[in-house]
Design a protein around this motif. Structure first.
Motif: not given
Length: 312
Positions: A72-73, A128-129, A138-144, A173-182
């Motif tokens: 969706v995102g 979605v974010l 936070a990581l997703g906002l940087v991408s903007l 980066l986002m898939g890993w971050a969503a899974f691990y939080g890092s």
């Protein structure tokens, strides 16, 4: 029912998707690239690679909710990014044959209405974010910041594809971050693979516009490489495969993931040998074929995660 020539853009690939909308909405569907799904598909694949690699490293299956949210995102943010690009580039688009019919450039949608439409798509992306963990938000906002820079890059450098790579590959980066939080080394390496893959396929895409780009002063790697474009794309793809291999090694994945990477690499090699700078139709077809290349890698990673989650 068929699209009228004035309504159809030269690179429309799925006019049937436009026909699902009321005719008065067609310009907005074109702003969001609804008729060109390859854009959100290529944006989505690094997200799914990363989600599967993260799960594979943990010997479990990818999070199905995350995969759906990324879908969706990707659709929403691809549309928002394209709308922003069309607003910024409206004057340049009028001077390039392939883009002069775009909704803002052609006057079918005003800048004000395009901005409202952009805000609506961005809102969907934000929802979605904010469904993810705080680190991912936070990581997703940087991408903007990267996304905002892209439309201007072509005005100052012959390497706008590098900026596009940083933006379009961000899902690595986002898939890993969503899974691990890092984040960890495999995620950064996968991001690198996605960046150079994006640079390679967008160089092929840019071959369609080299003549017009040279006239209006727009930079691209296709122009930069010139007669050496096949070697340039080969080098970019080689780095992508190298980074992908390093990501899999550091992620300590199993054989199926490497088979997926091998299939991805083979597809990239096939593309390089098929490049013909003078054939714009072939360039567009090769660009679109990257949907298959990326899917092969995703399926390899997902199969490996499945096997390892079952102790195979």
């Amino acid at each position: 029912m068929t699209l009228r020539p004035a309504a159809a853009l030269p690179d429309t690939t799925a006019p049937w998707l436009l026909r699902m909308w009321p005719r008065r909405w067609w310009p907005y569907a074109q702003l969001a690239r609804i008729d060109r799904p390859i854009g959100w598909q290529l944006l989505l694949l690094p997200c799914w690679w990363s989600a599967s690699l993260a799960a594979d490293a943990a010997r479990t299956m990818p999070n199905a909710l995350h995969l759906l949210l990324f879908l969706v995102g990707a659709i929403a943010m691809r549309g928002a990014g394209s709308t922003f690009n069309d607003i910024v580039d409206r004057d340049l688009d009028r001077r390039v044959e392939r883009t002069q019919g775009r909704p803002v450039a052609s006057g079918r949608v005003s800048v004000t209405r395009a901005l409202v439409f952009l805000a609506g798509q961005a809102l969907v992306g934000a929802l979605v974010l904010f469904s993810l963990n705080r680190f991912s938000i936070a990581l997703g906002l940087v991408s903007l910041l990267i996304v905002a820079l892209y439309p201007f890059a072509k005005r100052v450098t012959n390497w706008p594809q590098a900026v596009l790579g940083l933006a379009f590959a961000y899902g690595g980066l986002m898939g890993w971050a969503a899974f691990y939080g890092s984040l960890a080394v495999p995620a950064f390496l996968l991001y690198g693979a996605a960046i150079f893959w994006t640079m390679g396929y967008d160089t092929i895409y840019a071959l369609q516009d080299t003549r017009d780009d040279a006239v209006v002063g727009i930079g691209s790697t296709a122009l930069y490489f010139g007669d050496r474009v096949r070697g340039g794309v080969a080098a970019l793809y080689a780095v992508a495969v190298g980074c992908g291999t390093a990501a899999l090694v550091t992620g300590r994945v199993g054989p199926a993931a490497y088979l997926g990477l091998a299939g991805f690499a083979a597809h990239c090699v096939w593309q390089v040998f098929r490049i013909d700078a003078a054939d714009t139709t072939r360039s567009l077809a090769l660009f679109r074929s990257n949907r298959l290349a990326g899917t092969i890698l995703f399926l390899g990673l997902t199969l490996d995660a499945l096997l390892r989650s079952q102790g195979v």
